[in-house]
Design an enzyme around this catalytic site. Structure first.
Site, PDB file in Angstrom:
ATOM      1  N   GLU A   1     -10.171   5.312   2.423  1.00 14.82           N
ATOM      2  CA  GLU A   1     -10.991   4.214   2.935  1.00 14.82           C
ATOM      3  C   GLU A   1     -10.041   3.039   3.179  1.00 14.82           C
ATOM      4  O   GLU A   1      -9.001   2.946   2.530  1.00 14.82           O
ATOM      5  CB  GLU A   1     -12.079   3.818   1.927  1.00 14.82           C
ATOM      6  CG  GLU A   1     -11.646   2.832   0.846  1.00 14.82           C
ATOM      7  CD  GLU A   1     -10.505   3.316  -0.034  1.00 14.82           C
ATOM      8  OE1 GLU A   1     -10.468   4.513  -0.333  1.00 14.82           O
ATOM      9  OE2 GLU A   1      -9.647   2.486  -0.408  1.00 14.82           O
TER      10      GLU A   1
ATOM     11  N   LYS B   1       0.822  -1.212   0.000  1.00 13.60           N
ATOM     12  CA  LYS B   1       0.000   0.000   0.000  1.00 13.60           C
ATOM     13  C   LYS B   1       0.859   1.266   0.000  1.00 13.60           C
ATOM     14  O   LYS B   1       0.455   2.315  -0.464  1.00 13.60           O
ATOM     15  CB  LYS B   1      -0.938   0.003   1.208  1.00 13.60           C
ATOM     16  CG  LYS B   1      -1.923  -1.166   1.221  1.00 13.60           C
ATOM     17  CD  LYS B   1      -3.006  -1.004   0.187  1.00 13.60           C
ATOM     18  CE  LYS B   1      -3.962  -2.188   0.171  1.00 13.60           C
ATOM     19  NZ  LYS B   1      -4.922  -2.139  -0.939  1.00 13.60           N
TER      20      LYS B   1
ATOM     21  N   SER C   1       2.211  -9.564  -0.578  1.00 15.97           N
ATOM     22  CA  SER C   1       1.786  -8.153  -0.610  1.00 15.97           C
ATOM     23  C   SER C   1       1.944  -7.468   0.748  1.00 15.97           C
ATOM     24  O   SER C   1       2.040  -6.250   0.827  1.00 15.97           O
ATOM     25  CB  SER C   1       0.341  -8.050  -1.079  1.00 15.97           C
ATOM     26  OG  SER C   1      -0.491  -8.915  -0.313  1.00 15.97           O
TER      27      SER C   1
HETATM   28  C1  LIG Z   1      -1.505  -7.035   2.677  1.00 16.02           C
HETATM   29  C2  LIG Z   1      -2.598  -6.800   1.677  1.00 16.02           C
HETATM   30  N1  LIG Z   1      -2.578  -7.483   0.534  1.00 16.02           N
HETATM   31  C3  LIG Z   1      -3.542  -7.326  -0.396  1.00 16.02           C
HETATM   32  C4  LIG Z   1      -4.601  -6.458  -0.190  1.00 16.02           C
HETATM   33  C5  LIG Z   1      -5.647  -6.347  -1.244  1.00 16.02           C
HETATM   34  O1  LIG Z   1      -5.600  -5.158  -1.971  1.00 16.02           O
HETATM   35  P1  LIG Z   1      -5.204  -5.119  -3.480  1.00 16.02           P
HETATM   36  O2  LIG Z   1      -6.002  -6.188  -4.174  1.00 16.02           O
HETATM   37  O3  LIG Z   1      -5.591  -3.749  -3.924  1.00 16.02           O
HETATM   38  O4  LIG Z   1      -3.754  -5.351  -3.617  1.00 16.02           O
HETATM   39  C6  LIG Z   1      -4.662  -5.711   1.005  1.00 16.02           C
HETATM   40  C7  LIG Z   1      -5.754  -4.766   1.251  1.00 16.02           C
HETATM   41  O5  LIG Z   1      -5.957  -4.227   2.305  1.00 16.02           O
HETATM   42  C8  LIG Z   1      -3.629  -5.897   1.967  1.00 16.02           C
HETATM   43  O6  LIG Z   1      -3.629  -5.228   3.127  1.00 16.02           O
END
Ligand SMILES: Cc1ncc(COP(=O)(O)O)c(C=O)c1O
Length: 411
Positions: free
Chosen positions: A109, A87, A378
């Protein structure tokens, strides 16, 4: 991937109230100028390196590879970003854009709270006011992140309408932006919403894929054979995948939240198994989970960040064209994958990211050992300690919390 007037095939666009048109146009103009301005791009790059800690490593996983007996596994370590998730890439980009536009306040949000924390951090660093909308249910699930947002000086507004999750928080953030379109910037956390958000967020996140490309060539002398990423709104997936979109030898796999199972309300599967249908809501056209009347449905995932009713128009389009293969992992598979990474490699992934791991674990044993698979981690799993403690039925965690609470109440 560039949109065609905000559209990606039949998805995307801009379906917003009249009152937002002027600020949306101002954002569009600012973004179109900034994206080709070498000074702005250099500022973003510098903050990514000096504030967030990029580049994040590409970590080989010899133990997991041995255990699975198939392709070689590598992890892209977005968990090692400052604040513990991808993020950060997006808030650095949008935060610097806000400064450039001369605005003083951001609205955000958040679902899992990672985007909320990242927004609060960048607001503190850049001297911006910050209001964050979060579903009351998500606040309960991810309170440690709420705590940090508040300490960082942000105002956290609990959203008690609807299912009290990300979708409802998004509605409230849009409402706030409509009330103060010229003074506030809506810092959307994923590659969804009206144009130019999907394209802009995906571009800020594409640093992930560009690094994977360079690191793969350097570490194993070739591009990966497959890339796996979890798909909530779709920003980490778009970010790691878009730089490989023209490399047909690289299979791109998105993993959605299979939740408790395929019954309505138990999952967040929009693209795989054709469970979603085309619709327009929250400012854009995409595949939504909706009933026969077109009402958006409730969703569920063990991972709050994947619990969204829509999905990035970019991924919906790539699913249409067949360039991305979409699949889903259910809560049990996710916990299994989470524990596998923990115990075999000493890495604590976020439950969101564990979906990508679960999708990959299913496929890897059937792949030949010379193949290379990259899984996008992620985010890190510290924030998930409460959910994990109850999923693994840790006998000590509950009593520890009771003792802690008793001490706090006495003090
Ligand atoms: C660690 C993590 N991975 C993935 C996501 C999913 O978001 P996105 O699909 O936009 O990558 C989030 C959303 O809060 C998250 O905190």
């Amino acid at each position: 991937m560039q949109s065609d007037k905000g559209f990606f095939g039949r998805f995307g666009g801009s379906y917003i109230p009249e009152i937002l048109h002027a600020s949306q146009q101002a954002l569009l103009d600012a973004w179109n100028q900034a994206r080709v301005d070498v000074d702005f791009l250099a500022d973003v790059d510098r903050e990514l390196q000096q504030y967030s800690g990029r580049p994040t490593p590409l970590t080989p996983c010899p133990n997991l590879t041995r255990e699975l007996g198939g392709a070689q596994v590598f992890l892209k370590r977005e968990d090692l970003n400052h604040s513990g998730a991808h993020k950060m890439n997006n808030v650095i980009g949008q935060g610097l854009l806000v400064k450039r536009m001369g605005k003083k306040r951001i609205i955000a949000e958040t679902g899992a709270g990672q985007h909320g924390v990242a927004s609060a951090l960048i607001a503190a660093r850049l001297g911006l006011e910050c209001t964050i909308y979060m579903g009351a249910r998500d606040i309960e699930r991810q309170y440690p992140n709420v705590f940090w947002m508040k300490q960082l000086g942000a105002t956290v507004v609990p959203v008690t309408s609807g299912g009290q999750t990300l979708r409802d928080a998004l509605d409230e953030a849009l409402r706030d932006w409509s009330a103060d379109p010229s003074g506030s910037h809506y810092l959307l956390g994923t590659a969804c919403g009206c144009a130019p958000y999907p394209e802009m967020v995906a571009e800020f996140q594409s640093v992930i894929g560009r690094e994977v490309r360079a690191q793969s060539l350097q570490q194993f002398g070739a591009l990966p054979d497959a890339i796996y990423a979890c798909v909530g709104g779709g920003s980490n997936a778009a970010g790691i995948m878009l730089p490989f979109i023209n490399d047909q030898s690289v299979e791109l796999v998105g993993v959605e939240a299979g939740g408790r199972g395929p019954a309505p309300g138990d999952h967040s599967i929009r693209l795989s198994d054709d469970l979603g249908s085309p619709g327009i809501a929250q400012g854009f056209a995409t595949m939504f989970l909706q009933d026969d009347q077109g009402q958006l449905m409730e969703t569920h995932s063990i991972a709050a960040g994947l619990d969204y009713v829509g999905v990035s128009p970019i991924l919906a389009h790539l699913n249409d064209t067949g360039r991305v293969r979409m699949t889903a992992a259910n809560d049990d598979e996710v916990m299994h994958a989470f524990l596998a990474l923990l115990r075999l490699e000493g890495i604590i992934p976020a439950l969101e990211s564990s979906h990508a791991v679960a999708g990959a674990l299913r496929d890897i044993p059937a792949m030949s050992p010379d193949k290379k698979v990259v899984i996008n981690i992620s985010g890190r799993g510290d924030k998930d300690i409460f959910n994990v403690a109850s999923a693994v039925k840790d006998a000590e965690f509950g009593p520890f919390l009771q003792r802690y609470l008793a001490r706090e109440l006495q003090a």
